[in-house]
Every structure is written in structure tokens, then in C-alpha cells.
Design an enzyme around this catalytic site. Structure first.
Site, PDB file in Angstrom:
ATOM      1  N   GLU A  70      31.381  35.048  45.150  1.00 21.92           N
ATOM      2  CA  GLU A  70      30.276  33.669  44.818  1.00 21.92           C
ATOM      3  C   GLU A  70      31.026  32.462  45.656  1.00 21.92           C
ATOM      4  OE1 GLU A  70      30.099  32.110  41.010  1.00 21.92           O
ATOM      5  OE2 GLU A  70      31.544  33.159  40.430  1.00 21.92           O
ATOM      6  N   ASN A 117      22.193  37.578  36.620  1.00 21.45           N
ATOM      7  CA  ASN A 117      23.692  37.675  36.232  1.00 21.45           C
ATOM      8  C   ASN A 117      24.107  37.216  34.651  1.00 21.45           C
ATOM      9  OD1 ASN A 117      26.920  37.436  37.073  1.00 21.45           O
ATOM     10  ND2 ASN A 117      26.374  35.399  36.355  1.00 21.45           N
ATOM     11  N   GLU A 118      24.781  38.067  34.098  1.00 20.99           N
ATOM     12  CA  GLU A 118      25.385  37.825  32.519  1.00 20.99           C
ATOM     13  C   GLU A 118      24.155  37.128  31.862  1.00 20.99           C
ATOM     14  OE1 GLU A 118      28.881  35.288  32.951  1.00 20.99           O
ATOM     15  OE2 GLU A 118      30.189  36.935  33.374  1.00 20.99           O
TER      16      GLU A 118
HETATM   17  O1  AHR Z   1      33.953  35.135  37.864  1.00 24.13           O
HETATM   18  C1  AHR Z   1      33.718  33.737  37.472  1.00 24.13           C
HETATM   19  C2  AHR Z   1      32.583  33.662  36.781  1.00 24.13           C
HETATM   20  O2  AHR Z   1      32.725  34.420  35.583  1.00 24.13           O
HETATM   21  C3  AHR Z   1      31.235  34.195  37.210  1.00 24.13           C
HETATM   22  O3  AHR Z   1      30.535  33.224  37.835  1.00 24.13           O
HETATM   23  C4  AHR Z   1      30.499  34.623  36.017  1.00 24.13           C
HETATM   24  O4  AHR Z   1      29.410  35.571  36.230  1.00 24.13           O
HETATM   25  C5  AHR Z   1      31.287  34.743  35.078  1.00 24.13           C
HETATM   26  O5  AHR Z   1      31.259  34.265  33.682  1.00 24.13           O
END
Ligand code: AHR
Length: 880
Positions: free
Chosen positions: A290, A606-607
Site C-alpha cells: 500500500e 480491509n480490516e
Molecule cells: O500495515 C499497516 C496497516 O496496518 C494497514 O494499512 C492496515 O490494514 C493495518 O491496520
């Protein structure tokens, strides 16, 4: 002066002793006690049995202690009570004298129970002027108990440190004994009466200050306050023999089962080829990525100009500054001369004529200058106020005294037009103390936009990726790229999510967007660039689609509101996989890649456990139904629980200490095999609590300690690859310059010119590049803190034995096998190790910890192998 009743070892009579004072002679106490019935009576000791008040009466010797701060009484291990300490600064037991002479032989013991296993915690110490004479302690940096002795009375110099082979658990009593033997010049730590480590320790100095139970002293300050309980502290002015230490430990611990194993006993590894274990997922090892830590802009994406479209700050042309020989001229942001609607802000350069005026860009912490290298520059420009050119382009030293490359564009049109030039460096040295300059000696005004400079890229891709980083990623042999993962996919808000359609086509069509990690993304790394990256490294995309939830809590309700987002995901999948007869497949072809990309996995969000609205179940269901209807063969990954839908795969994330990772290495051993498969989509051993809040505290990349935790954890994923089908460490990349990171600990570090892999990176490389297709069942006996994964390539017969020794001790392993026709006598060992868990690689020392490959012999159906301390070892054997 009274003496409380003795217990376990060393019954004494009441003895009148001289008051302790500055001329305290520890030998006197010992001589006084020599008359007692044991050969080794303690010289001082406390059993903390008063249970009230603040006076801590001695159980041995005459020295009283005083409870300080909120130190208090708890249920005892030895006797009715123990000392309890809150961990708050100021809470400890103060004894106004040193209990031993640290310049001579001594032994110091304590029973300890921790409430937390983070932060340094010192159970017993004696103050020097600046630092304690010894620390009997728990160490935060190694997660182990230790007796630590500084060589001098200050923080300089390497302390002798004998440490335990156990990472302690909270809520468990341990008996610790630190023994300094002045004759042998050694320091030994015992845990539960078992010798853990003996290290050389020369000529300690005499600490003459207070004795402290529950804290140490460092840099003149009280430190290491204990959060837990302490009982039966004893001091001796001799180096106790092992047998005596064991007797006291056994008596103190009584019915507490010891967790400590004798590190001198051999470890047995039994490998059973008679019964094959699970298949290893061919997709197991992958990458998660990312835009964080300047991973793309200022990292993998080759662009060297920072703020190339002048949108990073609406108030000023940040990272650009005026260069003016005569002190005249100006640069400013101008919204009245947009290049187009996507790039609405231009840089206006006003030049008086006659002298050099220009704009310099400082790049991403410098422009990397390499000798004999060709750089591709391009820019949009529009002339006004009589300006016609020329424009000069240069890569210079930061102070402008040295020019590394230079070129001129003679004529600039009065309409927006793109120009491309090359800049060629000559022979010479590398430098990143540099800047990029666009300047003119002409008179008038010129507007600039999308000013770009690229070095040579991996596989010469136009606007491609940085070569050294791609090579490092290639060595990881990744099977997939989770793209774009993490918070970057979601954005802080719906408007600032990764909106893939705005990342396609020519750069002038890409507005860029604010990312969630406090800086703006150029979106030069767009959807097709991610896919090209996959193609270059022969990995598959694992496509993460935006699922209607953003980090700051905005979400889209399942139902009609969500329909456009679901459609966007369907379009995105079509862009990746559709042939050119499809709308989005045709767009991909137009963008330069007619052939579709392979795709097996799509991750929805995501999460999403962060979404407190409870909408994820519905959102996942809506996405899943639509995607499965059109693409029934795609495997769908959920990022949180979906009570009403069963995903194919569930993404689980683990950011934990190395100790916690290693301890949980058997996490998936008894996992439900009937449920969804698992994607460990983000994980890392990192010894920091909130890596996003105080990134400067640790890192920027992990230590060997983390690599050991990682490797231990990876053995568990590999052994359970029937359920853990995908895994990826995170974060992957970090620009190590000040201000370059938003996350403390990351896998690969770099500046403009250099890059390096952390010990954890090398653990990843070792695991991903060395495994078979099938797990071979194995059992380890006699080896706590040893982690194993055995796999075999069923076609070639190659057997991979992975062993992780997280302790500071070399350990002999006796390997026994069954079910092999033969095992060749010669093989290969690949070892990652170091002399200290704190060892690491840095931008200036990039290869301190790297795997070493050696030939080994004497192998067979059974053989012995000695593992190095703090090591990850892979033995490659040829079997039939
Ligand atoms: O890897 C860093 C962050 O940790 C990511 O962006 C997120 O998905 C997680 O909380």
C-alpha cells in the site's frame, strides 16, 4: 535488631551486627554467618512477610528495606506474603546499603512474577553514581530474564549479559539467580535453578549506593520499575555453586512446576516420511502493499520529482524553491492556468531575463545520481508575457556548485505542450545530495505542470519501478501481490478511497488523491502499474476492492446505496481479467496491455472489523453475490466476521512482539479445517505497541529478534498450509529518511540511492525460496523455543528442514527419520544468525545479518546438527 524466621536454606541464630554504613564490609556479614549450619548462608535477604506497614524486615542479615511509592503486599510464594509492585515510577523497596560488594564474587536471587512482559523491569540492583552495578531483570529488548553487569559506572561500554533461554509468561513465578564469579570472571544466570547462560565478565566496579528491589538505575535516573510480585530476595557474597542455587530454587518453587528446560539436554527431531502431511499452498508466500512510508512515491515507483503536479499543498509549491542568480524572479502556484481539470494547479515561473532564474525540486530526499546513467525528463509548459525559451534542465549538487547532467529546450510554445528530454550523467561518483533544476536566462513567464524525471527502471518499463527494490522483491519469490491493501484501499473517507478508475491512462488524466498516511499520492502507481508489477515478478494479483467502508467511519449502507460500489468492483475485475471485447478489457488494451491478467482471489475491503456499524456482513454479502454471479470461480476473501455468509477465505492480521509470535507458532495446528481458508494478509513481529503512533521509537526495519519471531511464526503457517493458503508480511517498504515513515517497523528500507533487506526480509526470502510441496510430519522433544517445519518436494525428493532457535545458546539437535529409502550424506545448510538479538541491518550497514549457505556432510537417516544461537536454519537434504 531482629531477624525473622529463616526458611528453606540457612537457619540462623540472632546475631548482633554493626550498623550498615558507608564503610560497610560485606565480608563481615558473611563471616558472621559462616558459623551457621549451612555452608552458604545468605548475607542479606527479605521474605516480605510482614503484610502491613512500610518496613521490610530482613529474613537474613540486618538490613531493613522501606516500601516506596505504592509498593505493597500480596499473597506470597514463600511465606504468607510477597512484595507487589505496580510498575509506577517510584514504587520499589529501598535499602540504604549495598547488599554485596559488586567488585567481588556474589550471588543474588529473587522469586519474581510479572504482570506484563513489556518494558525493562529490574527486580534487584545496587545503585552506582550513574548506573546500577548489576541488574537482575527482565529485558524488553530480548524478552528474556538476564543478569546484566555494566563494565563501568556509566552507560558507555557493552554490559555483560547472561540471559535466560525462556521468554517468561505473565502470572507465573520464576526463581532467578545471578552469579558473578570473580575468580573465573564469569556471570551466570539461573532460572528455576537451571543454568541458562554463562558469559565472560571482567573486573566489575564497586557499586556503593542503595540496593533497590523493583527498579534499576540508568543515566542517573531510576528506571525499570517492576509491574509484578517479588518474593524471597537473597544475596550471598560468594559465587554459589549450581547445586546450591538449585536447592534454593526448588525449595522456593515447591509445587510450582518449572517451565524451564535444561538447555544442555539434546533435542530430538523425529521426521516421519511414512505419512505425508498437508500439501503446501502454491500461493502461500506473497506480498502485501500500500502507499505508506513513501512506498510508491519516493519508493518503488521510479518518479524522482516530488510534488510533480503541485497539488501536495494548496498554499505553496512545497518541495520546489526559487533559484535566482541575481536575486530576482519568482515562483508561485497558479490556479488560473490549469493543465486540465485533473491537474488544475500549475507552477508560474517569472523571470526578469539576463540572469538565471528557475525552480529547484528536492526530490524524495535527494535525486539519486549515478554515473553514466540516462534519465528521462518530461514536462508540460506554456509560455507567456513574451517568453519563448530556452528552458534548461539540470541535476545538480544541492548547493548548485556541481552539475551532473544538463540539457536545454530552446523553444517553449504559448500553448500547453508536453516536452521530453534526456539527461545523461558522466563518469563519477554517486550522490543523493542533489536537486533537480528547471531554469531560464530568458525574460517573461512560463507555466509548468507534470514535471517528471525517471531513472532507468526495472525491465525498462516506461514510468516503471525502481530496479534495486524490484530485485529485492523478486528474490522473495512472491506468488501474489495484495493490491492495493491496507488502509490505503479504504482511504480516510469515501472520497479519498483508492478510486481505481482515476488511476488509469496517461499521467495527465490522474488527479492523485490524499492518502490515509498523511501525504498525497500521485497515483503514478495506478491499477495497470500494479498489474505490470505482478507480471514483472511473475506473481498473481490478489485484488482488493473497495467495499464501502473508510477508515474514519464513513460507510455505505448495504442495498441500493452500495450498488455503484459493487459495480465498480465488477468493472475492476473486468479490467484485470476481461478480454478486449469487454468494456473494461478494451480499456486495459487501450492503456497498453491487451492480454488479460490471471486472477483467483478478490478481497472485499480491509480490516472491516473497524466498522462498528455492523454493516460488513451485508456489504460482504452484496459484493459476494454479485461477484460470484459473474465470476463463480473467483475465491472471495472476507476481512472480518460475516455471520450470515461464508467466505472462501478469511483475512487475519497479526502485529505482535517477536515473543508473542513465536509463542503462538502453533496457532493453526488445531484450527477448524471445515471453515474458510485463511489468508494471513498482514503480520509482523515488531516490538512496539502502537507502531502507527510513534514510528521513530523502533525500526525503521526489524532486528534479528523480530526475524526469529517471524521465522517461528512462519513455520506454523507453512506446516498448516492446508488452511493458511496465503500469507504476506506488512508493511513491505519504508523510506528511511527522517519523516519518511508512518509505521515503525517495515521489511525493506531505502533512501534515494540505496536499499537493504532487514533480517526479517531474509527470513522471508529463505522460507519462500526453500520449501517442498508437502508437509512431512515431525515431532520435537526436549526443545522449547525451537520451532520446526519439514517439507518435501515429492517430485525431486528434496527435503527441507527448517529450524528456528530463538535462544542465545547453540543447540544440538539429533535428527531421526523413518520412511526414507535413503538420505544422501551431503546437503546444504542456509543459516541466518547473529551474536545478539539486537543485531540488525541498516542503510549504512546493509548486510550485517544475511543468510549464509554452506555445504554439509555426515547426513543420513539419522544425524546430529548443531544450531547456532539466535538462528534460522534450513537444511536441504536429498532423499529417495
Ligand atoms: O500495515 C499497516 C496497516 O496496518 C494497514 O494499512 C492496515 O490494514 C493495518 O491496520
Amino acid at each position: 535488631m531482629t531477624m525473622s524466621a529463616p526458611h528453606s536454606v540457612g537457619a540462623q541464630e540472632t546475631t548482633v551486627l554493626p550498623p550498615a554504613g558507608p564503610n560497610f564490609d560485606p565480608g563481615f556479614l558473611a563471616r558472621a554467618f559462616r558459623t551457621q549450619e549451612t555452608q552458604f548462608p545468605p548475607i542479606a535477604g527479605w521474605s516480605f512477610d510482614a503484610g502491613q506497614g512500610t518496613d521490610v524486615a530482613p529474613a537474613f542479615g540486618s538490613l531493613h528495606g522501606t516500601l516506596r511509592g505504592d509498593a505493597g503486599w500480596a499473597t506470597g510464594l514463600v511465606g504468607a506474603h510477597a512484595l507487589t509492585l505496580s510498575g509506577k515510577p517510584g514504587s520499589f523497596v529501598d535499602i540504604e546499603e549495598p547488599i554485596v560488594d559488586t567488585a567481588h564474587s556474589y550471588t543474588v536471587m529473587a522469586c519474581v512474577k510479572l504482570n506484563r512482559t513489556s518494558g525493562f523491569q529490574t527486580f534487584v540492583s545496587i545503585d552506582g553514581n550513574q548506573i546500577s552495578g548489576f541488574f537482575l531483570q527482565f529485558r524488553d529488548d530480548t524478552d528474556e530474564f538476564a543478569i546484566t553487569v555494566p563494565p563501568i559506572d556509566n552507560t558507555a561500554g557493552d554490559a555483560a549479559e547472561a540471559s535466560s533461554q525462556v521468554a517468561p509468561e505473565t502470572g507465573v513465578w520464576y526463581h532467578l539467580a545471578g552469579v558473578y564469579n570473580a575468580d573465573a570472571q564469569t556471570l551466570t544466570l539461573y532460572v528455576d535453578g537451571v543454568a541458562q547462560q554463562t558469559v565472560p565478565c571482567k573486573s566489575p566496579w564497586r557499586a556503593t549506593g542503595h540496593t533497590a528491589i523493583g527498579r534499576g538505575k540508568y543515566a542517573r535516573n531510576p528506571v525499570d520499575f517492576v509491574n509484578g510480585s517479588v518474593d524471597d530476595v537473597r544475596a550471598y557474597n560468594v559465587a554459589l555453586p549450581a547445586e546450591e542455587v538449585r536447592k534454593v530454587a526448588n525449595a522456593d518453587l515447591k509445587s510450582v512446576p518449572s517451565r524451564v528446560q535444561d538447555p544442555s539436554l539434546p533435542i530430538r527431531l523425529q521426521i516421519d516420511n511414512d505419512r505425508l502431511g498437508p500439501k503446501i499452498s502454491p500461493m502461500l508466500y506473497g506480498l502485501m502493499t500500500e502507499e505508506i512510508n513513501y512506498s510508491y512515491d519516493g519508493g518503488l515507483y521510479g518518479e524522482l520529482i516530488r510534488n510533480r503536479t503541485f497539488q501536495d499543498d494548496p498554499g505553496a509549491p512545497v518541495h520546489w524553491s526559487l533559484v535566482s542568480t541575481g536575486g530576482e524572479g519568482a515562483i508561485e502556484l497558479d490556479r488560473n492556468q490549469p493543465l486540465n481539470t485533473n491537474l488544475p494547479v500549475s507552477l508560474k515561473l517569472t523571470a526578469p531575463g539576463g540572469s538565471r532564474v528557475g525552480a529547484t525540486n528536492d526530490g524524495y530526499w535527494g535525486i539519486p545520481v549515478r554515473p553514466n546513467t540516462r534519465y528521462q525528463a518530461s514536462f508540460y509548459a506554456k509560455a507567456g508575457d513574451g517568453f519563448t525559451g530556452p528552458l534548461e534542465f539540470a541535476i545538480e549538487s544541492k548547493d548548485g556548485t556541481k552539475t551532473y547532467a544538463h540539457t536545454v529546450v530552446k523553444k517553449i510554445s504559448g500553448e500547453w505542450k508536453q516536452y521530453s528530454v534526456t539527461l545523461q550523467t558522466g563518469a563519477g561518483t554517486e550522490s543523493q545530495d542533489t536537486r533537480f533544476v528547471v531554469s531560464t536566462g530568458g525574460k517573461g513567464t512560463v507555466w509548468l505542470n507534470l514535471v517528471s524525471l525517471f531513472p532507468p527502471t526495472y525491465r525498462n518499463r516506461h514510468h516503471g519501478n525502481r530496479i534495486d527494490l524490484m530485485e529485492k522483491l523478486a528474490a522473495m519469490k512472491p506468488a501474489f501481490l495484495r493490491m492495493p491493501g491496507g488502509n490505503y484501499l479504504e482511504g480516510d473517507t469515501i472520497a479519498t478511497r483508492f478510486d481505481w478508475k482515476k488511476t488509469l491512462g496517461p499521467l495527465m488524466n490522474r488527479p492523485g488523491h490524499p492518502g490515509p498516511w498523511q501525504y498525497r499520492s500521485s497515483d503514478g502507481m495506478g491499477l495497470l502499474e500494479f498489474l505490470n508489477w505482478c507480471e514483472d515478478l511473475k506473481m498473481e494479483p490478489l485484488l482488493a476492492v473497495y467495499a464501502g467502508y473508510s477508515l474514519k467511519g464513513e460507510y455505505v449502507k448495504p442495498g441500493p446505496d452500495l450498488v455503484p460500489y459493487v459495480q465498480d468492483a465488477l468493472d475492476e475485475i473486468e479490467y484485470v481479467t476481461g478480454d478486449t471485447s469487454t468494456r473494461w478489457g478494451a480499456q486495459r488494451a487501450k492503456d497498453g496491455h491487451p492480454a488479460p491478467f490471471p486472477l483467483h482471489y478478490v478481497e472485499i475491503g480491509n480490516e472491516d472489523w473497524f466498522d462498528r456499524s455492523g454493516s460488513y456482513d451485508g456489504r460482504f454479502g452484496q459484493f459476494a453475490a454479485a461477484i460470484k454471479a459473474k465470476y463463480p470461480r473467483l475465491e472471495l476473501i472476507a476481512t472480518a466476521a460475516t455471520p450470515n455468509h461464508v467466505p472462501d477465505v478469511l483475512d487475519e492480521h497479526f502485529y505482535r512482539t517477536a515473543r508473542a509470535m513465536a509463542r503462538d507458532a502453533r496457532h493453526y495446528d488445531n484450527y477448524d479445517r471445515k471453515g474458510p481458508k485463511i489468508f494471513v494478509g498482514e503480520w509482523a513481529s515488531q516490538d512496539i505497541d502502537r507502531p502507527w503512533e510513534q514510528p521513530e521509537q523502533k525500526g525503521p526495519t526489524p532486528t534479528l529478534n523480530s526475524a526469529l519471531g517471524d521465522a517461528a511464526w512462519m513455520t506454523g503457517m507453512e506446516r498448516n498450509s492446508d488452511v493458511v493458503v496465503l500469507e504476506a508480511y506488512a508493511p513491505l517498504l519504508v523510506n528511511v529518511n527522517p519523516g519518511g515513515r508512518q509505521w515503525a517497523v517495515n521489511l525493506i528500507g531505502y533512501d534515494a540511492l540505496h536499499s537493504y533487506g532487514s533480517p526479517s526480509y531474509y527470513a522471508q526470502v529463505m522460507f519462500a525460496a526453500n520449501h517442498g510441496d508437502t508437509v512431512i510430519p515431525a515431532t520435537v522433544t526436549g526443545g522449547t523455543d525451537l520451532y520446526e517445519s519439514i517439507t518435501k518436494d515429492t517430485k525431486s525428493g528434496a527435503l527441507y528442514i527448517k529450524l528456528v532457535n530463538t535462544t542465545s545458546r547453540a543447540r544440538s539437535v539429533h535428527v531421526d527419520t523413518t520412511g526414507f529409502g535413503s538420505i544422501a550424506p551431503n546437503g546444504t545448510a542456509i543459516t541466518l544468525s547473529g551474536s545478539s538479538q539486537r543485531d540488525t541491518n541498516t542503510i549504512t550497514e546493509p548486510t550485517k545479518i544475511v543468510p549464509i549457505t554452506t555445504k554439509i556432510s555426515g547426513l543420513g537417516k539419522s544425524f546430529d546438527y548443531k544450531l547456532l544461537p539466535y538462528s534460522v536454519t534450513i537444511l536441504k537434504l536429498k532423499t529417495k
